[in-house]
Scaffold this motif. Structure first.
Motif, PDB file in Angstrom:
ATOM      1  N   ARG A   4      26.297  17.172  54.509  1.00 33.38           N
ATOM      2  CA  ARG A   4      27.663  16.743  54.826  1.00 33.38           C
ATOM      3  C   ARG A   4      28.381  17.746  55.709  1.00 33.38           C
ATOM      4  O   ARG A   4      29.199  17.366  56.537  1.00 33.38           O
ATOM      5  N   ALA A   5      28.088  19.046  55.521  1.00 36.19           N
ATOM      6  CA  ALA A   5      28.764  20.080  56.311  1.00 36.19           C
ATOM      7  C   ALA A   5      27.935  21.352  56.322  1.00 36.19           C
ATOM      8  O   ALA A   5      27.282  21.678  55.333  1.00 36.19           O
ATOM      9  N   THR A   6      27.992  22.046  57.453  1.00 35.83           N
ATOM     10  CA  THR A   6      27.340  23.342  57.597  1.00 35.83           C
ATOM     11  C   THR A   6      28.366  24.322  58.145  1.00 35.83           C
ATOM     12  O   THR A   6      29.018  24.037  59.154  1.00 35.83           O
ATOM     13  N   ALA A   7      28.505  25.459  57.465  1.00 40.87           N
ATOM     14  CA  ALA A   7      29.411  26.511  57.919  1.00 40.87           C
ATOM     15  C   ALA A   7      28.615  27.802  58.039  1.00 40.87           C
ATOM     16  O   ALA A   7      27.906  28.181  57.107  1.00 40.87           O
ATOM     17  N   VAL A   8      28.730  28.443  59.200  1.00 39.04           N
ATOM     18  CA  VAL A   8      27.996  29.686  59.455  1.00 39.04           C
ATOM     19  C   VAL A   8      29.006  30.806  59.651  1.00 39.04           C
ATOM     20  O   VAL A   8      29.952  30.670  60.419  1.00 39.04           O
ATOM     21  N   TYR A   9      28.777  31.905  58.916  1.00 36.24           N
ATOM     22  CA  TYR A   9      29.652  33.072  58.970  1.00 36.24           C
ATOM     23  C   TYR A   9      28.776  34.288  59.246  1.00 36.24           C
ATOM     24  O   TYR A   9      28.230  34.878  58.309  1.00 36.24           O
TER      25      TYR A   9
END
Length: 136
Positions: free
Chosen positions: A87-92
């Motif tokens: 549903r979502a990918t967040a890269v930090y």
């Protein structure tokens, strides 16, 4: 609490996310998404040996120690939920979070690509995620 169940502290990741301000290249986001989808696919297919190759070394070691006796046995014992679609990918920076229909994975960048550092994670109000699988 089941063996291998632990909380993931994400405060440093959140701080990076709030102060970063830079956009992440789409190919980097796609690489994280691909790694998460591959882990979901092989663990759903009950190929725990293959799934273990996609885990960070500390997670493999933790699963082999508790509940053990191998990473594959420990991962099977963890009984991860059906992950479903991304549903979502967040890269930090070198860390990432992938939210799927039925699970949340945390990953980190390594020389071998993106590796799963936690799975079977559920959010908790005002507290860190509670994860079935993670390393120290």
């Amino acid at each position: 609490m089941r063996p291998g169940r632990a909380s993931v502290v994400l405060l440093p990741v959140v701080a990076v996310a709030l102060t970063g301000g830079c956009s992440v290249p789409e190919d980097r986001v796609q690489a994280v998404t691909d790694a998460a989808e591959k882990f979901a696919r092989v663990s759903t297919a009950d190929d725990m040996a293959a799934a273990c190759t996609l885990l960070a070394p500390t997670v493999r070691e933790e699963l082999a120690d508790d509940p053990g006796p191998t990473c594959a046995d420990g991962l099977a014992e963890a009984d991860l939920p059906f992950a479903g679609a991304v549903r979502a990918t967040a890269v930090y920076g070198r860390q990432a979070q992938v939210t799927l229909d039925g699970d949340t994975f945390f990953l980190r960048s390594s020389p071998d690509g993106w590796l799963v550092t936690a799975a079977g994670c559920t959010p908790r109000t005002d507290r860190p995620y509670d994860c079935d699988v993670k390393g120290d």
